[in-house]
Design a protein around this motif. Structure first.
Motif, PDB file in Angstrom:
ATOM      1  N   GLN A 105       0.831  -1.204   0.000  1.00  0.00           N
ATOM      2  CA  GLN A 105       0.000   0.000   0.000  1.00  0.00           C
ATOM      3  C   GLN A 105       0.872   1.263   0.000  1.00  0.00           C
ATOM      4  OE1 GLN A 105      -2.801   0.177   3.259  1.00  0.00           O
ATOM      5  NE2 GLN A 105      -3.881   1.908   2.385  1.00  0.00           N
ATOM      6  N   GLU A 106       1.926   1.274   0.824  1.00  0.00           N
ATOM      7  CA  GLU A 106       2.830   2.427   0.853  1.00  0.00           C
ATOM      8  C   GLU A 106       3.539   2.606  -0.490  1.00  0.00           C
ATOM      9  OE1 GLU A 106       4.345   2.577   5.474  1.00  0.00           O
ATOM     10  OE2 GLU A 106       5.187   1.033   4.152  1.00  0.00           O
ATOM     11  N   PHE A 107       3.974   1.483  -1.063  1.00  0.00           N
ATOM     12  CA  PHE A 107       4.672   1.535  -2.348  1.00  0.00           C
ATOM     13  C   PHE A 107       3.737   2.070  -3.436  1.00  0.00           C
ATOM     14  CE2 PHE A 107       6.720   0.112  -6.185  1.00  0.00           C
ATOM     15  CZ  PHE A 107       8.075   0.164  -5.894  1.00  0.00           C
ATOM     16  N   ASP A 108       2.520   1.530  -3.490  1.00  0.00           N
ATOM     17  CA  ASP A 108       1.538   2.014  -4.457  1.00  0.00           C
ATOM     18  C   ASP A 108       1.285   3.510  -4.273  1.00  0.00           C
ATOM     19  OD1 ASP A 108       1.319  -0.581  -5.448  1.00  0.00           O
ATOM     20  OD2 ASP A 108      -0.653  -0.944  -4.570  1.00  0.00           O
ATOM     21  N   GLY A 109       1.238   3.955  -3.023  1.00  0.00           N
ATOM     22  CA  GLY A 109       1.047   5.377  -2.737  1.00  0.00           C
ATOM     23  C   GLY A 109       2.200   6.219  -3.254  1.00  0.00           C
TER      24      GLY A 109
END
Length: 117
Positions: A7-11
């Motif tokens: 999720q952090e990476f996608d963000g």
């Protein structure tokens, strides 16, 4: 190595996309940006990849029924090459911009000249 949740990476990828100037973003045509865990086995250190027909190479008959171009951002190698979160975010941004530039027909040599290599 620094790890981010998916999720952090996608963000971070979304944030990098958000840095593309509006007029360029609107000019992007039939392209999707995807996050993959790992690159193809033959290129284990690849950070990103553009697959498609650059805008500069498309002709009048190109669009009918064409699948979208694809930009891949590879999470594994990016995380393995970085030791700090800020460095990872920067490398994600550089990778996204680099691959989007290929969509616009800008080659690696020109990207290096522009400081995005």
């Amino acid at each position: 190595m620094i790890e981010m949740t998916r999720q952090e990476f996608d963000g971070a990828v979304d944030d990098a996309i958000g840095l593309i100037p509006d007029e360029l973003f609107r000019a992007m045509d039939n392209v999707v940006i995807l996050v993959e865990e790992e690159p193809p086995a033959h290129a284990p250190d690849l950070l990103g990849l553009y697959e498609g027909v650059p805008l500069t190479a498309r002709d009048g008959g190109w669009g009918a029924g064409s699948l979208p171009d694809r930009i891949f951002v590879y999470r594994g190698p990016l995380q393995r090459m970085c030791t700090e979160r800020e460095e990872l975010v920067e490398e994600i941004t550089v990778t996204v911009i680099h691959e989007v530039a290929h969509h616009f027909g800008i080659d690696d040599e020109r990207l290096h000249e522009l400081g995005w290599g």
